[in-house]
Motif scaffolding. Sequence first.
Motif, PDB file in Angstrom:
ATOM      1  N   CYS A 144       0.942  -1.155  -0.031  1.00  0.00           N
ATOM      2  CA  CYS A 144       0.176  -0.212   0.073  1.00  0.00           C
ATOM      3  C   CYS A 144       0.879   1.114   0.177  1.00  0.00           C
ATOM      4  CB  CYS A 144      -0.841   0.053   1.174  1.00  0.00           C
ATOM      5  SG  CYS A 144      -2.136  -1.352   1.294  1.00  0.00           S
ATOM      6  N   GLY A 145       0.431   2.279  -0.667  1.00  0.00           N
ATOM      7  CA  GLY A 145       1.236   3.560  -0.733  1.00  0.00           C
ATOM      8  C   GLY A 145       0.277   4.663  -1.389  1.00  0.00           C
ATOM      9  N   ASN A 146       0.706   5.915  -1.323  1.00  0.00           N
ATOM     10  CA  ASN A 146       0.155   6.866  -1.638  1.00  0.00           C
ATOM     11  C   ASN A 146       0.877   8.004  -2.798  1.00  0.00           C
ATOM     12  OD1 ASN A 146       1.580   8.787  -0.228  1.00  0.00           O
ATOM     13  ND2 ASN A 146       0.418   8.116   1.713  1.00  0.00           N
ATOM     14  N   LYS A 147      -0.061   8.328  -3.407  1.00  0.00           N
ATOM     15  CA  LYS A 147       0.629   9.183  -4.528  1.00  0.00           C
ATOM     16  C   LYS A 147       0.238  10.554  -4.500  1.00  0.00           C
ATOM     17  CE  LYS A 147       1.101   9.671  -9.426  1.00  0.00           C
ATOM     18  NZ  LYS A 147       0.951   9.161 -10.988  1.00  0.00           N
ATOM     19  N   LYS A 148       0.759  11.701  -4.217  1.00  0.00           N
ATOM     20  CA  LYS A 148       0.283  12.852  -3.984  1.00  0.00           C
ATOM     21  C   LYS A 148      -0.004  13.687  -5.265  1.00  0.00           C
ATOM     22  CE  LYS A 148       3.241  15.951  -2.681  1.00  0.00           C
ATOM     23  NZ  LYS A 148       4.311  16.825  -2.068  1.00  0.00           N
ATOM     24  N   HIS A 149      -1.246  14.154  -5.496  1.00  0.00           N
ATOM     25  CA  HIS A 149      -1.664  14.945  -6.628  1.00  0.00           C
ATOM     26  C   HIS A 149      -1.682  16.582  -6.532  1.00  0.00           C
ATOM     27  CE1 HIS A 149      -3.206  11.517  -9.040  1.00  0.00           C
ATOM     28  NE2 HIS A 149      -2.938  10.731  -8.178  1.00  0.00           N
ATOM     29  N   LEU A 150      -2.092  17.046  -5.172  1.00  0.00           N
ATOM     30  CA  LEU A 150      -2.335  18.417  -5.108  1.00  0.00           C
ATOM     31  C   LEU A 150      -1.850  18.727  -3.676  1.00  0.00           C
ATOM     32  CD1 LEU A 150      -5.784  18.955  -6.630  1.00  0.00           C
ATOM     33  CD2 LEU A 150      -3.624  19.652  -7.714  1.00  0.00           C
ATOM     34  N   GLU A 151      -1.177  19.706  -3.534  1.00  0.00           N
ATOM     35  CA  GLU A 151      -1.129  20.645  -2.237  1.00  0.00           C
ATOM     36  C   GLU A 151      -1.524  21.873  -2.459  1.00  0.00           C
ATOM     37  OE1 GLU A 151       2.957  18.759   0.029  1.00  0.00           O
ATOM     38  OE2 GLU A 151       3.112  20.701  -1.199  1.00  0.00           O
ATOM     39  N   ILE A 152      -2.610  22.357  -1.567  1.00  0.00           N
ATOM     40  CA  ILE A 152      -3.185  23.536  -1.676  1.00  0.00           C
ATOM     41  C   ILE A 152      -3.057  24.264  -0.197  1.00  0.00           C
ATOM     42  CG2 ILE A 152      -5.439  24.745  -2.182  1.00  0.00           C
ATOM     43  CD1 ILE A 152      -5.150  21.352  -2.951  1.00  0.00           C
ATOM     44  N   TYR A 153      -2.111  25.368  -0.149  1.00  0.00           N
ATOM     45  CA  TYR A 153      -1.921  26.165   0.936  1.00  0.00           C
ATOM     46  C   TYR A 153      -2.819  26.922   1.590  1.00  0.00           C
ATOM     47  CZ  TYR A 153       2.690  24.158   0.939  1.00  0.00           C
ATOM     48  OH  TYR A 153       3.955  23.427   1.235  1.00  0.00           O
ATOM     49  N   SER A 154      -3.328  27.215   2.631  1.00  0.00           N
ATOM     50  CA  SER A 154      -3.904  28.157   3.253  1.00  0.00           C
ATOM     51  C   SER A 154      -3.525  29.553   2.934  1.00  0.00           C
ATOM     52  CB  SER A 154      -4.172  28.083   4.764  1.00  0.00           C
ATOM     53  OG  SER A 154      -2.913  28.015   5.473  1.00  0.00           O
TER      54      SER A 154
END
Length: 138
Positions: free
Chosen positions: A31-41
């Motif tokens: 299992c693992g993840n793949k980042k798609h988006l980072e949205i900063y405040s």
Amino acid sequence: MKKGCSILFIVFIIILATLGFLVNSFLKSGCGNKKHLEIYSPNKEQKAVVFEYDCGATTDFATHISILDGDEILEKTDSGNLFIADSNHGEANMNGEIIDIKVNWKNNDTLIIDYDKRARIFKNKPSKSGVNIIYKSH
């Protein structure tokens, strides 16, 4: 005779422990993840991270969202601390390997998550780390 049984028992325990370790390592590595988006405040103190989580061919891709501190790093085995959904067996529209989803900060303490209404939702917390969440479905 007793000494021979004790040695056999110790060897048996060592083999079981080794097998347990190997099986656990194998399951975690699947299992693992793949980042798609980072949205900063707006003030950059926090961020919403949208990522896919996959556990192999026998499971559907899942879309996860986590709220993290602005300088925090998403670990490979992290799961979403805020929102988790999948395509509901292909019913929801997909954007690559994540469901059709839009994430925007209204202000520093309000996040808007707009997702396909046909998605199957597993987690949708109303708030996290001082951030209120507004959910919309389209």
